[in-house]
Design an enzyme around this catalytic site. Structure first.
Site, PDB file in Angstrom:
ATOM      1  N   ASP A   1       0.841  -1.198   0.000  1.00 25.82           N
ATOM      2  CA  ASP A   1       0.000   0.000   0.000  1.00 25.82           C
ATOM      3  C   ASP A   1       0.879   1.253   0.000  1.00 25.82           C
ATOM      4  OD1 ASP A   1      -2.379   1.414   0.063  1.00 25.82           O
ATOM      5  OD2 ASP A   1      -2.512   1.401   2.251  1.00 25.82           O
TER       6      ASP A   1
ATOM      7  N   GLU B   1      -2.135   5.912  -8.663  1.00 27.17           N
ATOM      8  CA  GLU B   1      -3.186   6.878  -8.302  1.00 27.17           C
ATOM      9  C   GLU B   1      -3.070   8.113  -9.178  1.00 27.17           C
ATOM     10  OE1 GLU B   1      -3.854   7.417  -4.092  1.00 27.17           O
ATOM     11  OE2 GLU B   1      -4.180   9.573  -4.342  1.00 27.17           O
TER      12      GLU B   1
ATOM     13  N   HIS C   1      -9.625   4.822  -2.347  1.00 27.36           N
ATOM     14  CA  HIS C   1      -8.862   4.990  -1.099  1.00 27.36           C
ATOM     15  C   HIS C   1      -9.669   5.870  -0.159  1.00 27.36           C
ATOM     16  CE1 HIS C   1      -4.563   3.679  -2.082  1.00 27.36           C
ATOM     17  NE2 HIS C   1      -5.290   3.301  -3.110  1.00 27.36           N
TER      18      HIS C   1
HETATM   19 ZN   LIG Z   1      -4.587   5.461   0.233  1.00 22.43          ZN
END
Ligand SMILES: [Zn+2]
Length: 281
Positions: free
Chosen positions: A85, A137, A212
């Site tokens: 992560d 992301e 997220h």
């Molecule tokens: Zn995150």
């Protein structure tokens, strides 16, 4: 069984449901997550941080712990991926791959588009050569305690998402649609930009998207986003809070057992909301 995250998320995208990705850091939460997934016959993604060096300190025993996690995942009756992560660096991605993850998340969302593409592409090349999936992301998911500023600062633009996926070759993409990391002020509920999510999914097609900062979002909204194209939901704060509440409520079994049970019950509830119960193969 241990599988790549791509395998889990490609199915979730095609069949339109979300898979739980709890943050785990010890044997209690790893066991609770696997038990919950097995009870509901759901695929599972474990979000981990297995750097040899954590915040400037040697992370003792990380390799032994990683070996144990891999073993219990291999023995599990449901498909499980292990995902790094918020990987901070190229070196961290390689360390995590060496320690046995089946996916790395590379967060370069604070960088300008071209720089984000350049750094992520480099890791995609290494990871894919090792059979490891990559999450990145675009746009930036901020912090819940700074929500008023972060909410609209960097929402994901649909056309950029398409360009980004093509340029990097990533396997799934975390998008900014109005959530934030951590805990919101008491009683505050974030606003999700559903129109933006619909536009992103229409633009990228059958491609897995990630949420997220899901904690604090209403169950109704989480149900909805999982039917609109979100296929992986990162969850941490709400699980921790449920564990803490269970300890506070008291009961038999001691503090760790109570925390573990509270954490697990919350995860069971969320898996059903995401729609991945019964989806294991
Ligand atoms: Zn995150």
């Amino acid at each position: 069984m241990l599988v790549s995250m791509k395998e889990i998320l490609d199915r979730a995208s095609t069949e339109n449901y979300g898979v739980a990705a709890p943050n785990v850091s010890n044997s209690l939460d790893v066991n609770a997550a696997i038990e919950a997934a097995e009870e509901l016959k759901a695929p599972l993604i474990l979000d981990v941080m297995w750097n040899d060096d954590m915040f400037g300190r040697p992370n003792k025993g990380v390799r032994d712990f990683a070996n144990w996690v891999r073993t219990v995942c291999e023995k599990a009756s449901v498909p499980i991926a292990i995902n790094e992560d918020h990987g901070p660096s190229f070196n961290a991605a390689v360390q995590n791959i060496k320690n046995g993850v089946t996916s790395v998340m590379v967060d370069r969302s604070s960088l300008p588009f071209e720089e984000n593409v350049a750094q992520v592409s480099e890791i995609v090349k290494v990871a894919h050569a090792a059979g490891i999936s990559v999450e990145a992301e675009l746009g930036h998911v901020g912090q819940a305690d700074n929500y008023e500023h972060d909410r609209d600062a960097a929402l994901t633009a649909p056309e950029d998402a398409v360009r980004y996926i093509q340029a990097t070759g990533v396997d799934c993409l975390a998008v900014a649609i109005g959530t934030a990391h951590g805990a919101y002020p008491e009683g505050f509920v974030p606003t999700i930009d559903f129109d933006r999510l619909a536009a992103i999914k229409a633009a990228v097609g059958n491609f897995p998207l990630v949420l997220h900062g899901s904690s604090g979002t209403s169950n109704e909204d989480l149900y909805k986003v999982c039917r609109m194209g979100i296929n992986k939901i990162n969850i941490n704060t709400d699980l921790q809070a449920a564990g803490a509440a269970a300890v506070k409520a008291g009961g038999r079994g001691g503090v760790w057992r109570l925390a573990q049970q509270g954490w697990k019950n919350k995860l069971l509830e969320m898996i059903k909301i995401y729609g991945s119960d019964g989806k294991a193969w």
